[in-house]
Every structure is written in structure tokens, then in C-alpha cells.
Design a protein around this motif. Structure first.
Motif, PDB file in Angstrom:
ATOM      1  N   ILE A  59       0.742  -1.012  -0.023  1.00 54.14           N
ATOM      2  CA  ILE A  59       0.077  -0.160  -0.014  1.00 54.14           C
ATOM      3  C   ILE A  59       0.649   1.278  -0.039  1.00 54.14           C
ATOM      4  O   ILE A  59       1.936   1.422   0.747  1.00 54.14           O
ATOM      5  CB  ILE A  59      -0.937   0.029   1.043  1.00 54.14           C
ATOM      6  N   SER A  60       0.773   2.117  -1.009  1.00 54.15           N
ATOM      7  CA  SER A  60       1.649   2.963  -1.226  1.00 54.15           C
ATOM      8  C   SER A  60       1.854   4.218  -0.079  1.00 54.15           C
ATOM      9  O   SER A  60       3.036   4.464   0.208  1.00 54.15           O
ATOM     10  CB  SER A  60       1.325   4.157  -2.234  1.00 54.15           C
ATOM     11  N   GLU A  61       0.917   4.200   0.761  1.00 47.07           N
ATOM     12  CA  GLU A  61       1.008   5.300   1.818  1.00 47.07           C
ATOM     13  C   GLU A  61       1.844   4.819   3.055  1.00 47.07           C
ATOM     14  O   GLU A  61       2.090   5.324   3.955  1.00 47.07           O
ATOM     15  CB  GLU A  61      -0.144   5.877   2.493  1.00 47.07           C
ATOM     16  N   TRP A  62       1.979   3.476   3.122  1.00 45.72           N
ATOM     17  CA  TRP A  62       2.796   2.769   4.049  1.00 45.72           C
ATOM     18  C   TRP A  62       4.145   2.215   3.611  1.00 45.72           C
ATOM     19  O   TRP A  62       4.776   1.579   4.048  1.00 45.72           O
ATOM     20  CB  TRP A  62       2.139   1.321   4.529  1.00 45.72           C
ATOM     21  N   ARG A  63       4.659   2.951   2.486  1.00 40.45           N
ATOM     22  CA  ARG A  63       6.006   2.877   1.950  1.00 40.45           C
ATOM     23  C   ARG A  63       7.127   3.455   2.871  1.00 40.45           C
ATOM     24  O   ARG A  63       6.567   4.179   3.731  1.00 40.45           O
ATOM     25  CB  ARG A  63       6.131   3.365   0.528  1.00 40.45           C
ATOM     26  N   ARG A  64       8.194   3.238   2.873  1.00 41.53           N
ATOM     27  CA  ARG A  64       9.144   3.864   3.368  1.00 41.53           C
ATOM     28  C   ARG A  64       9.491   5.337   2.783  1.00 41.53           C
ATOM     29  O   ARG A  64       9.256   5.483   1.620  1.00 41.53           O
ATOM     30  CB  ARG A  64      10.659   2.920   3.579  1.00 41.53           C
ATOM     31  N   SER A  65       9.585   6.196   3.607  1.00 45.98           N
ATOM     32  CA  SER A  65      10.168   7.396   2.929  1.00 45.98           C
ATOM     33  C   SER A  65      11.501   7.575   2.417  1.00 45.98           C
ATOM     34  O   SER A  65      12.529   6.635   2.752  1.00 45.98           O
ATOM     35  CB  SER A  65      10.302   8.601   4.357  1.00 45.98           C
ATOM     36  N   VAL A  66      11.641   8.244   1.410  1.00 42.04           N
ATOM     37  CA  VAL A  66      12.770   8.352   0.565  1.00 42.04           C
ATOM     38  C   VAL A  66      13.278   9.811   0.653  1.00 42.04           C
ATOM     39  O   VAL A  66      12.670  10.798   0.316  1.00 42.04           O
ATOM     40  CB  VAL A  66      12.590   7.924  -0.914  1.00 42.04           C
ATOM     41  N   LEU A  67      14.505   9.997   1.006  1.00 38.46           N
ATOM     42  CA  LEU A  67      14.863  11.335   1.565  1.00 38.46           C
ATOM     43  C   LEU A  67      15.091  12.198   0.178  1.00 38.46           C
ATOM     44  O   LEU A  67      14.808  13.402   0.253  1.00 38.46           O
ATOM     45  CB  LEU A  67      16.243  11.423   2.213  1.00 38.46           C
ATOM     46  N   THR A  68      15.221  11.597  -0.987  1.00 39.67           N
ATOM     47  CA  THR A  68      15.572  12.285  -2.217  1.00 39.67           C
ATOM     48  C   THR A  68      14.140  12.624  -2.938  1.00 39.67           C
ATOM     49  O   THR A  68      14.054  13.454  -3.774  1.00 39.67           O
ATOM     50  CB  THR A  68      16.368  11.581  -3.223  1.00 39.67           C
ATOM     51  N   ARG A  69      13.111  11.784  -2.539  1.00 38.18           N
ATOM     52  CA  ARG A  69      11.924  11.907  -2.986  1.00 38.18           C
ATOM     53  C   ARG A  69      10.889  12.879  -2.149  1.00 38.18           C
ATOM     54  O   ARG A  69      10.136  13.719  -2.688  1.00 38.18           O
ATOM     55  CB  ARG A  69      11.135  10.528  -3.285  1.00 38.18           C
ATOM     56  N   ASP A  70      10.984  12.704  -0.924  1.00 39.59           N
ATOM     57  CA  ASP A  70      10.054  13.351   0.059  1.00 39.59           C
ATOM     58  C   ASP A  70      10.986  14.658   0.543  1.00 39.59           C
ATOM     59  O   ASP A  70      11.441  14.659   1.650  1.00 39.59           O
ATOM     60  CB  ASP A  70       9.881  12.502   1.178  1.00 39.59           C
ATOM     61  N   ILE A  71      10.770  15.603  -0.455  1.00 39.40           N
ATOM     62  CA  ILE A  71      11.745  16.800  -0.219  1.00 39.40           C
ATOM     63  C   ILE A  71      11.274  17.699   1.008  1.00 39.40           C
ATOM     64  O   ILE A  71      12.099  18.057   2.045  1.00 39.40           O
ATOM     65  CB  ILE A  71      11.794  17.842  -1.481  1.00 39.40           C
ATOM     66  N   GLY A  72      10.002  17.799   1.331  1.00 44.50           N
ATOM     67  CA  GLY A  72       9.440  18.433   2.496  1.00 44.50           C
ATOM     68  C   GLY A  72       9.866  17.939   3.879  1.00 44.50           C
ATOM     69  O   GLY A  72      10.650  18.424   5.023  1.00 44.50           O
ATOM     70  N   PHE A  73       9.815  16.461   3.925  1.00 43.79           N
ATOM     71  CA  PHE A  73      10.219  15.784   5.062  1.00 43.79           C
ATOM     72  C   PHE A  73      11.629  15.960   5.325  1.00 43.79           C
ATOM     73  O   PHE A  73      12.271  16.110   6.271  1.00 43.79           O
ATOM     74  CB  PHE A  73       9.948  14.282   4.783  1.00 43.79           C
ATOM     75  N   THR A  74      12.491  15.814   4.310  1.00 43.99           N
ATOM     76  CA  THR A  74      13.841  15.790   4.235  1.00 43.99           C
ATOM     77  C   THR A  74      14.359  17.416   4.742  1.00 43.99           C
ATOM     78  O   THR A  74      15.203  17.407   5.681  1.00 43.99           O
ATOM     79  CB  THR A  74      14.411  15.626   3.103  1.00 43.99           C
ATOM     80  N   ALA A  75      13.820  18.289   4.332  1.00 40.55           N
ATOM     81  CA  ALA A  75      13.989  19.557   4.839  1.00 40.55           C
ATOM     82  C   ALA A  75      13.835  19.897   6.312  1.00 40.55           C
ATOM     83  O   ALA A  75      14.679  20.410   7.003  1.00 40.55           O
ATOM     84  CB  ALA A  75      13.330  20.594   3.778  1.00 40.55           C
ATOM     85  N   LEU A  76      12.597  19.410   6.605  1.00 42.17           N
ATOM     86  CA  LEU A  76      12.324  19.504   8.027  1.00 42.17           C
ATOM     87  C   LEU A  76      13.311  18.728   8.993  1.00 42.17           C
ATOM     88  O   LEU A  76      13.867  18.755   9.951  1.00 42.17           O
ATOM     89  CB  LEU A  76      10.721  19.293   8.446  1.00 42.17           C
ATOM     90  N   LEU A  77      13.758  17.477   8.505  1.00 43.58           N
ATOM     91  CA  LEU A  77      14.375  16.613   9.274  1.00 43.58           C
ATOM     92  C   LEU A  77      15.924  17.168   9.438  1.00 43.58           C
ATOM     93  O   LEU A  77      16.457  17.101  10.473  1.00 43.58           O
ATOM     94  CB  LEU A  77      14.631  15.317   8.386  1.00 43.58           C
ATOM     95  N   VAL A  78      16.345  17.700   8.282  1.00 45.44           N
ATOM     96  CA  VAL A  78      17.576  18.417   8.320  1.00 45.44           C
ATOM     97  C   VAL A  78      17.638  19.858   9.544  1.00 45.44           C
ATOM     98  O   VAL A  78      18.480  19.921  10.269  1.00 45.44           O
ATOM     99  CB  VAL A  78      18.180  19.020   6.939  1.00 45.44           C
ATOM    100  N   VAL A  79      16.333  20.556   9.504  1.00 53.54           N
ATOM    101  CA  VAL A  79      16.339  21.613  10.133  1.00 53.54           C
ATOM    102  C   VAL A  79      16.347  20.958  11.772  1.00 53.54           C
ATOM    103  O   VAL A  79      16.799  21.514  12.712  1.00 53.54           O
ATOM    104  CB  VAL A  79      15.101  22.269   9.974  1.00 53.54           C
ATOM    105  N   MET A  80      15.450  20.048  11.999  1.00 47.92           N
ATOM    106  CA  MET A  80      15.552  19.493  13.226  1.00 47.92           C
ATOM    107  C   MET A  80      16.946  18.886  13.742  1.00 47.92           C
ATOM    108  O   MET A  80      17.114  19.353  14.956  1.00 47.92           O
ATOM    109  CB  MET A  80      14.343  18.249  13.181  1.00 47.92           C
TER     110      MET A  80
END
Length: 489
Positions: free
Chosen positions: A272-293
Motif C-alpha cells: 500500500i503506497s502510503e505505508w511505503r518507506r520515506s525516501v529522502l531524495t523523493r520526500d523533499i519537505g520531510f527531508t528539509a524539516l528533518l535537516v532543520v530538526m
């Protein structure tokens, strides 16, 4: 020697970053700060407008079966406990745990169709972003507050789908703010806040996160005030009241409390697509907040409370493991992170609300209701194509792929499968995915087993290509989104 060199590099880098971090010039004001009050209101208004007019909320097939479930609840004045929809699992136990959200969707649909459903979700998002903006401007200068809210929007917008999880955003944000304010003021949350569980527990399974947050902040309070038994008692009373409401204010009782844990252990989540693993190069918003955090924690590690560090690390791990948990990371993580950015400065009092915010928000919603909504059909919603199917054929068993089951429920057709993977189970969900991918032998077995007479499929999947050549089947209709096949023998 390598360790010494590395430590020296870190000290130099941190020293350079913190060189201007003094009480005199910490977060020096800029010209945006003069417009903080206006920006605090403009941000949620802008995002509500985007959701109401620009973002298509109906890109997920699950919206259809949620509407179907809502109609069933309204018609029968009860919450279903067995499957009332599919032709493959009739009578199987099913927990309609999001029934309240589904009734709200049906109420909006009755008011003004798709447009009113859009307003319902835009209103939830507006309140969520208003809470995020309100807290951001309490703790940060305007330029950072705007950036923080924009980062949250970048993560949340891919999940702006007309499903119950989006209605739960506002409850998640409100609950987190209540807990953070209680800790900030060194008190327990008000008992009245526990009443939110009466809504949340019937709206979406994310309510289970509320207890983890409450327990963590209660423990933090206990560590800080180990001898204050009165304060501990108030936290305990709040938690027990919220737990009691969550367990007994739903149609399902204690069993409902275990449901989120049972679903999280399903093997079918892998497909199920929404249960996939996050991909840092694909999920840019998530990656940006993770870097800030990571940056904030690295710079402020001396003042970061250990339990909040564990909370942020846990939210990040959950989001990395399953992409859908990015929503928790964006809302809870951001609210927890913002007070850490400048812990030496006391939070400012909330800015007064601008007089034009609510009237303009209502104007946006009124415009959305007044302007006819143009539903955009796609592969999960080939509604025009389905309308060509004769009523007598619609009443016969159908094969459909996972994402198209919801729209079939919505129009009164009993699907082969839909988005309720928790009810269908691992084996059946994997089987359906294999058939859709082109396993013609399994398809033949299920045609015989369930008496399937027709099929609706996306044009690009493997089974569509196989059925074009399969004896006993013919192409009935096709558009650019999907194909309908009819069994001829």
C-alpha cells in the motif's frame, strides 16, 4: 588522533554558527516582524484557499467507500460491525472505526456535493495551520515562523486527500498545543481537554498517539517535580479520563483501543503506497524539516530535554519507516521543536487575531460552495465509464483493482476489494495485487469462485493486457483512464 581532529572540527563549526548567539543579537528583528499579526492570519487563509481551489482532494479511491460507509450509518442509524459492501467478504467482521468522519462527509455532500466536502477539509486544514502559525509566531521571529509553517505545508500537502486522517490533523495539533502549554506553565492539562477523545476516537485511529504524547509529558513533569504529588495526580486524572472516554465512548468498546496496533502489524502494508518507506531524495519537505530538526538539536543539545529528544527521534524513525507518519512528524515534531530553537527567550504572548481573518475565510468557503465543482476523473474514478455499464450488469459480481473499490461502493456496486485492507486481510490483499499485476491463473480461479461477470481495470496494469487476449472475455468500453471487460461465457 582521528577522534580529536573530528571533535576539533565540530567545535570550530559550532563556534562559527553560534558566534552571534548572544542575548543582545539573538534573533535580531527584521522588517517582517512588523507584519507578524497579519502573517499569522494570512498563512492559514492562503493554505485553506489552496486546498479549496487548487489541490484536488479526490485523488484517492478510499474517499468513495468512506462516503458509502457514511450513507450506510445515516440510513441504518447504526455503525456496521460486519462488511455490508463487498461480494467477496459479506458478513465478515469489520470495525468502522472512522464512522464519525464518514457521517461528517455525508453531511457535507448533502449540503453541496463535492464542493462542500472540499470546504469541510479546507476548514480542518485552516484550523491546523492557524494553530501551527500561532505557535510559530510565539516562539520564532517572523522569517523563521513563516519558514516553519511552509515546511509543515510542504509535508502535509501530498496527504491532502478527502479521508478522515485530514480531519484529525486539527485535533492532533490542538492536543499537542494543550500538552505543551501545560508543561510550559508547569501544570497539568485541564480535564475538559480529555473530552476531545469523544470526537477523536470516533474520527480516526491516530487518537492512539495522544496517549503516548500525554504519557511522555506527564513523565517529564514527574522528573521535573518528583515530590509534587498533587501535580502528578492531576496528570494521572487527565490521562485516565481520556483513556476511559476513548475506550467507552465508541461503539466498539475496549477492542477499538487495540485496532491501531493490529493494523500496524499487517504484512499487506508493504504493497500500500502510503505505508511505503520515506525516501529522502523523493520526500523533499520531510527531508528539509528533518535537516532543520537535526541542526537545531545539534546546536541546542545542552538545553534539549532528554524526553523531547527521544520524542523527536521516535517521530523521525516512524516517518522514515512509513511515509504516512510524516504527517505526525510535521505537526507534532514542529510544535515540539519550535520552543527549542531559542530556549533562553520566553515565549511571546499570542498575537491578537486580525479582524479580517474569519470573514475572509468564510468568503473563501462561500465562493467554493457557490462555484460549481468540476470533478476530475482519473484511473481510480472512471465515473463516466462506469455509467455506461447497464444496471443488470452492475448487479453482477465484478473484479476491480484495489484503488477502484471505493468508487464502486460509492455508486452502489459491490466490489471485489476496496481500501479496507484491515478487513480483507493479508492473504486476500496480496492475492488481489498479484491478479491486478497479471496473474491470470489466480484471476481464473476467482472468476469461478465468486462468479465474476465483469471487470473494471486501469489501462496500464498487467491484467488489462491479459484480458485483451483472454478467451471468454471482451472489451466492453474504454477511455483514457480505464477499461471495462465483460465475460462472454
Amino acid at each position: 588522533m582521528a577522534s580529536v581532529t573530528q571533535d576539533g572540527w565540530w567545535q570550530r563549526a559550532r563556534g562559527a554558527l553560534m558566534a552571534g548567539d548572544t542575548p543582545e543579537n539573538r534573533f535580531a528583528p527584521d522588517r517582517l516582524d512588523a507584519y507578524s499579526r497579519e502573517l499569522q492570519s494570512a498563512l492559514p487563509l492562503f493554505f485553506a484557499f489552496l486546498i479549496a481551489f487548487a489541490l484536488n482532494l479526490f485523488m484517492d479511491g478510499d474517499t468513495g467507500w468512506h462516503l458509502g460507509a457514511g450513507h450506510w450509518v445515516v440510513e441504518h442509524r447504526a455503525v456496521p460491525t460486519v462488511d455490508p459492501f463487498s461480494h467477496t467478504m459479506p458478513g465478515k467482521a469489520w470495525m468502522a472505526h472512522e464512522w464519525l468522519a464518514e457521517v461528517l462527509m455525508v453531511g457535507a455532500e448533502w449540503l453541496r456535493g463535492w464542493a462542500a466536502i472540499t470546504v469541510l477539509y479546507a476548514a480542518s486544514a485552516a484550523f491546523t495551520f492557524w494553530l501551527l502559525a500561532r505557535e510559530a509566531f510565539r516562539h520564532l521571529p517572523a522569517r523563521y515562523a513563516v519558514t516553519a509553517v511552509a515546511l509543515a505545508a510542504g509535508i502535509l500537502f501530498p496527504f491532502t486527500l478527502a479521508r478522515p486522517h485530514m480531519l484529525a490533523w486539527s485535533l492532533l495539533a490542538l492536543w499537542t498545543v494543550i500538552l505543551l502549554r501545560a508543561r510550559e506553565e508547569r501544570r497539568a492539562p485541564p480535564l475538559a481537554a480529555a473530552l476531545l477523545m469523544a470526537i477523536w476516537a470516533n474520527l480516526h485511529a491516530s487518537y492512539i498517539v495522544a496517549f503516548g504524547l500525554a504519557g511522555l509529558f506527564a513523565l517529564e513533569s514527574l522528573i521535573e517535580n518528583p515530590r509534587d504529588t498533587r501535580l502528578l495526580g492531576r496528570w494521572a486524572a487527565f490521562g485516565l479520563l481520556a483513556l476511559g472516554i476513548a475506550v467507552f465512548a465508541t461503539p466498539f468498546g475496549p477492542e477499538h483501543f487495540l485496532y491501531p496496533f493490529e493494523v500496524s502489524n499487517m504484512k499487506a502494508l508493504a504493497v500500500i503506497s502510503e505505508w511505503r518507506r520515506s525516501v529522502l531524495t523523493r520526500d523533499i519537505g520531510f527531508t528539509a524539516l528533518l535537516v532543520v530538526m537535526v541542526g537545531v538539536v545539534a546546536l541546542r543539545w545542552r538545553t534539549v530535554p532528554p524526553l523531547r529528544f527521544l520524542l523527536l527521534a521516535g517521530l523521525a524513525a516512524m516517518a522514515l519507516l512509513h511515509a504516512r507518519h510524516q504527517m505526525l512528524f510535521a505537526i507534532v515534531g514542529l510544535l515540539v521543536l519550535m520552543p527549542m530553537v531559542d530556549p533562553a527567550t520566553s515565549p511571546r504572548r499570542p498575537l491578537p487575531r486580525t479582524a479580517w481573518f474569519l470573514p475572509l475565510l468564510l468568503l473563501v468557503f462561500a465562493a467554493r460552495l457557490a462555484i460549481p465543482y468540476q470533478f476530475k476523473e482519473h484511473s481510480s474514478y472512471p465515473l463516466t465509464l462506469l455509467a455506461k455499464v447497464p444496471a443488470e450488469l452492475r448487479a453482477q459480481p465484478v473484479y476491480n483493482e484495489y484503488s477502484q473499490g471505493g468508487p464502486l461502493v460509492m455508486i452502489g456496486v459491490r466490489p471485489y476489494i476496496d481500501g479496507r485492507a484491515d478487513m480483507y486481510g493479508d492473504d486476500f490483499t496480496f492475492r488481489a495485487k498479484a491478479i491486478t499485476a497479471g496473474d491470470i491463473s489466480k484471476f481464473r480461479e476467482d472468476v469461478t469462485r465468486f462468479g465474476i461477470r465483469w471487470a473494471v481495470l486501469e489501462n496500464t496494469n498487467g491484467l488489462t493486457k491479459k484480458l485483451l487476449k483472454e478467451p471468454g472475455w471482451r472489451l466492453f468500453a474504454r477511455d483514457r483512464h480505464a477499461s471495462i471487460f465483460v465475460r462472454t461465457r
